[in-house]
Design an enzyme around this catalytic site. Structure first.
Site, PDB file in Angstrom:
ATOM      1  N   HIS A  17       0.838  -1.201   0.000  1.00 38.00           N
ATOM      2  CA  HIS A  17       0.000   0.000   0.000  1.00 38.00           C
ATOM      3  C   HIS A  17       0.876   1.255   0.000  1.00 38.00           C
ATOM      4  CE1 HIS A  17      -3.101  -2.531   2.440  1.00 38.00           C
ATOM      5  NE2 HIS A  17      -3.587  -2.409   1.233  1.00 38.00           N
ATOM      6  N   LYS A  41     -18.370  -6.011   8.868  1.00 43.22           N
ATOM      7  CA  LYS A  41     -17.103  -6.736   8.756  1.00 43.22           C
ATOM      8  C   LYS A  41     -16.342  -6.709  10.077  1.00 43.22           C
ATOM      9  CE  LYS A  41     -13.494  -6.483   5.376  1.00 43.22           C
ATOM     10  NZ  LYS A  41     -12.900  -5.769   4.243  1.00 43.22           N
ATOM     11  N   ARG A  91      -2.299  -5.888  -8.235  1.00 46.76           N
ATOM     12  CA  ARG A  91      -1.310  -6.935  -8.001  1.00 46.76           C
ATOM     13  C   ARG A  91      -1.343  -8.009  -9.067  1.00 46.76           C
ATOM     14  NH1 ARG A  91      -3.646  -7.498  -2.064  1.00 46.76           N
ATOM     15  NH2 ARG A  91      -5.400  -6.847  -3.328  1.00 46.76           N
ATOM     16  N   SER A 128      -3.320  -7.681   3.094  1.00 47.62           N
ATOM     17  CA  SER A 128      -3.543  -7.567   4.545  1.00 47.62           C
ATOM     18  C   SER A 128      -4.015  -8.899   5.106  1.00 47.62           C
ATOM     19  CB  SER A 128      -4.576  -6.475   4.833  1.00 47.62           C
ATOM     20  OG  SER A 128      -4.130  -5.237   4.345  1.00 47.62           O
TER      21      SER A 128
HETATM   22  P1  ADP Z   1      -9.559  -4.064   0.492  1.00 52.50           P
HETATM   23  O1  ADP Z   1     -10.119  -2.709   0.269  1.00 52.50           O
HETATM   24  O2  ADP Z   1     -10.022  -5.117  -0.476  1.00 52.50           O
HETATM   25  O3  ADP Z   1      -9.515  -4.524   1.920  1.00 52.50           O
HETATM   26  P2  ADP Z   1      -6.919  -3.225   0.792  1.00 52.50           P
HETATM   27  O4  ADP Z   1      -7.402  -2.273   1.783  1.00 52.50           O
HETATM   28  O5  ADP Z   1      -5.943  -4.247   1.234  1.00 52.50           O
HETATM   29  O6  ADP Z   1      -8.065  -3.940   0.064  1.00 52.50           O
HETATM   30  O7  ADP Z   1      -6.254  -2.480  -0.418  1.00 52.50           O
HETATM   31  C1  ADP Z   1      -6.606  -1.187  -0.850  1.00 52.50           C
HETATM   32  C2  ADP Z   1      -5.951  -0.933  -2.182  1.00 52.50           C
HETATM   33  O8  ADP Z   1      -4.579  -1.277  -2.149  1.00 52.50           O
HETATM   34  C3  ADP Z   1      -6.536  -1.747  -3.345  1.00 52.50           C
HETATM   35  O9  ADP Z   1      -6.531  -0.910  -4.471  1.00 52.50           O
HETATM   36  C4  ADP Z   1      -5.553  -2.846  -3.549  1.00 52.50           C
HETATM   37  O10 ADP Z   1      -5.535  -3.298  -4.871  1.00 52.50           O
HETATM   38  C5  ADP Z   1      -4.262  -2.143  -3.219  1.00 52.50           C
HETATM   39  N1  ADP Z   1      -3.249  -3.076  -2.780  1.00 52.50           N
HETATM   40  C6  ADP Z   1      -3.370  -4.000  -1.826  1.00 52.50           C
HETATM   41  N2  ADP Z   1      -2.232  -4.697  -1.697  1.00 52.50           N
HETATM   42  C7  ADP Z   1      -1.361  -4.188  -2.604  1.00 52.50           C
HETATM   43  C8  ADP Z   1      -0.010  -4.500  -2.980  1.00 52.50           C
HETATM   44  N3  ADP Z   1       0.664  -5.480  -2.398  1.00 52.50           N
HETATM   45  N4  ADP Z   1       0.570  -3.767  -3.950  1.00 52.50           N
HETATM   46  C9  ADP Z   1      -0.126  -2.790  -4.548  1.00 52.50           C
HETATM   47  N5  ADP Z   1      -1.395  -2.453  -4.264  1.00 52.50           N
HETATM   48  C10 ADP Z   1      -2.007  -3.142  -3.302  1.00 52.50           C
END
Ligand code: ADP
Length: 158
Positions: A17, A41, A91, A128
């Site tokens: 992130h 959630k 990803r 995560s």
């Molecule tokens: P969610 O909203 O599904 O819980 P996250 O909060 O983990 O997902 O991720 C928020 C954003 O970060 C999404 O756009 C996701 O694609 C991106 N993201 C998550 N992990 C990575 C990573 N390892 N590299 C790049 N972008 C990521």
């Protein structure tokens, strides 16, 4: 002024992130990291903790701010914050398949564009969910998350 929103649940925020947010900050004038909450959630970290961790970690990045996002539409949050861009990290093709209809809908609903940033190869396996599993089973996730996450994990284990 180009103001973009980087949305996510960030439970917890990790280096994948952070890398995408830093790259967004180099492309746009302002980046709002929008920390979402879905009351149905269960989260590992509370909204307050997720906000604190993101704020502590991103404090030195110019033009980046961290805000809570309620359960409403993301485009409504964008409108309220004067942003017409959404930034998402990609990803894999699975991320792309999932994100594409949402990007089309957000454009049709409110004219908000989505910009995809390809994940850095060394972070493309990070999610995560996986990090929480590894940590719960006793694995060391410190190479993958900021110090602020490790600090919260240590205090909650005491
Ligand atoms: P969610 O909203 O599904 O819980 P996250 O909060 O983990 O997902 O991720 C928020 C954003 O970060 C999404 O756009 C996701 O694609 C991106 N993201 C998550 N992990 C990575 C990573 N390892 N590299 C790049 N972008 C990521």
């Amino acid at each position: 002024m180009r103001r973009a929103v980087c949305p996510g649940s960030f439970d917890p925020i990790h280096n994948g992130h952070l890398e995408v947010i830093a790259r967004a900050a180099s492309l746009f004038d302002e980046v709002i990291v929008a920390v979402s909450t879905n009351y149905a959630k269960k989260y590992r970290f509370s909204l307050e903790e997720r906000l604190e961790i993101a704020s502590e970690t991103l404090t030195s990045l110019r033009g980046v701010s961290v805000r809570p996002m309620g359960e409403g539409l993301l485009v409504q949050f964008c409108r309220e914050h004067g942003a017409n861009l959404i930034v998402k990290g990609l990803r894999s093709s699975a991320d792309f398949e999932y994100e594409l209809p949402m990007a089309a809908m957000n454009r049709q609903l409110a004219g908000v564009e989505t910009v995809f940033i390809p994940a850095e190869a060394s972070y493309s396996h990070l999610s995560s969910t996986l990090l929480k599993e590894v940590s719960a089973l006793g694995g060391d996730i410190s190479p993958f998350v900021p110090k602020a996450v490790m600090k919260r994990l240590r205090t909650s284990a005491e």
